[in-house]
Design a protein around this motif. Sequence first.
Motif, mmCIF file in Angstrom:
data_model
loop_
_atom_site.group_PDB
_atom_site.id
_atom_site.type_symbol
_atom_site.label_atom_id
_atom_site.label_comp_id
_atom_site.label_asym_id
_atom_site.label_seq_id
_atom_site.Cartn_x
_atom_site.Cartn_y
_atom_site.Cartn_z
ATOM 1 N N ARG A 47 0.696 -1.351 0.173
ATOM 2 C CA ARG A 47 0.116 0.200 0.276
ATOM 3 C C ARG A 47 0.977 1.461 0.085
ATOM 4 O O ARG A 47 0.632 2.337 -0.965
ATOM 5 N N ILE A 50 2.047 1.617 -3.607
ATOM 6 C CA ILE A 50 0.968 2.397 -4.012
ATOM 7 C C ILE A 50 0.622 3.632 -4.209
ATOM 8 O O ILE A 50 0.550 4.701 -5.112
ATOM 9 N N HIS A 51 0.869 4.036 -2.405
ATOM 10 C CA HIS A 51 0.892 5.012 -2.360
ATOM 11 C C HIS A 51 2.344 6.229 -2.874
ATOM 12 O O HIS A 51 1.951 7.296 -3.724
ATOM 13 N N ASN A 53 3.665 6.044 -5.437
ATOM 14 C CA ASN A 53 3.803 5.927 -7.381
ATOM 15 C C ASN A 53 2.912 6.587 -7.350
ATOM 16 O O ASN A 53 2.915 7.418 -8.348
ATOM 17 N N SER A 54 1.235 6.525 -6.608
ATOM 18 C CA SER A 54 0.524 7.473 -7.073
ATOM 19 C C SER A 54 0.769 9.134 -6.991
ATOM 20 O O SER A 54 0.425 10.201 -7.102
ATOM 21 N N ASP A 71 -4.294 3.805 -13.010
ATOM 22 C CA ASP A 71 -4.939 3.242 -12.115
ATOM 23 C C ASP A 71 -5.032 1.823 -12.565
ATOM 24 O O ASP A 71 -4.994 0.945 -11.411
ATOM 25 N N VAL A 74 -1.044 0.216 -12.518
ATOM 26 C CA VAL A 74 -1.017 -0.229 -11.055
ATOM 27 C C VAL A 74 -2.032 -1.620 -10.553
ATOM 28 O O VAL A 74 -1.514 -2.626 -10.190
ATOM 29 N N ASP A 75 -3.063 -1.497 -10.760
ATOM 30 C CA ASP A 75 -3.915 -2.674 -10.618
ATOM 31 C C ASP A 75 -3.836 -4.040 -11.337
ATOM 32 O O ASP A 75 -2.812 -5.583 -10.243
ATOM 33 N N ALA A 78 0.672 -5.249 -9.893
ATOM 34 C CA ALA A 78 -0.155 -5.717 -8.106
ATOM 35 C C ALA A 78 -0.614 -7.315 -8.444
ATOM 36 O O ALA A 78 -0.042 -8.096 -7.476
ATOM 37 N N PHE A 91 -6.068 -1.771 -2.471
ATOM 38 C CA PHE A 91 -6.716 -0.718 -3.244
ATOM 39 C C PHE A 91 -7.661 -0.054 -2.347
ATOM 40 O O PHE A 91 -8.398 0.879 -2.739
ATOM 41 N N ASN A 95 -5.595 5.032 1.388
ATOM 42 C CA ASN A 95 -4.558 5.048 1.302
ATOM 43 C C ASN A 95 -3.415 6.205 1.041
ATOM 44 O O ASN A 95 -2.961 6.551 0.477
#
Length: 99
Positions: A47, A50-51, A53-54, A71, A74-75, A78, A91, A95
């Motif tokens: 998580r 993901i955070h 990268n976002s 999105d 990333v999905d 992952a 997800f 996050n």
Amino acid sequence: NPTFLPSAKKFHYNFNLRDMSAVFQGLLNSNAAHYKAQNAGTTKFLRLWIHENSRVFRDRLVADFDMQQFDDIVDKVAKKVFPEEKPEQLFEEGNIYTS
């Protein structure tokens, strides 16, 4: 194949290795004990990935279509690299990580 190429309206869509290093810097600045001590340490660290990268990449995107494409990427990554992780946990909303 989605790409985020610069254009007249999206002139700031220039990504380079400095951006990738910002993702790794965010991961390396985290507290390792937080992820070792918890039962869901791997999920929490993913998580954070993901955070980061976002924060570095998605926050630059201006079009809703581009954000959705990001999105989806990333999905897909992952699920492919970490198939044992539950997507609903990875997800879930909220996050946000802070120090």
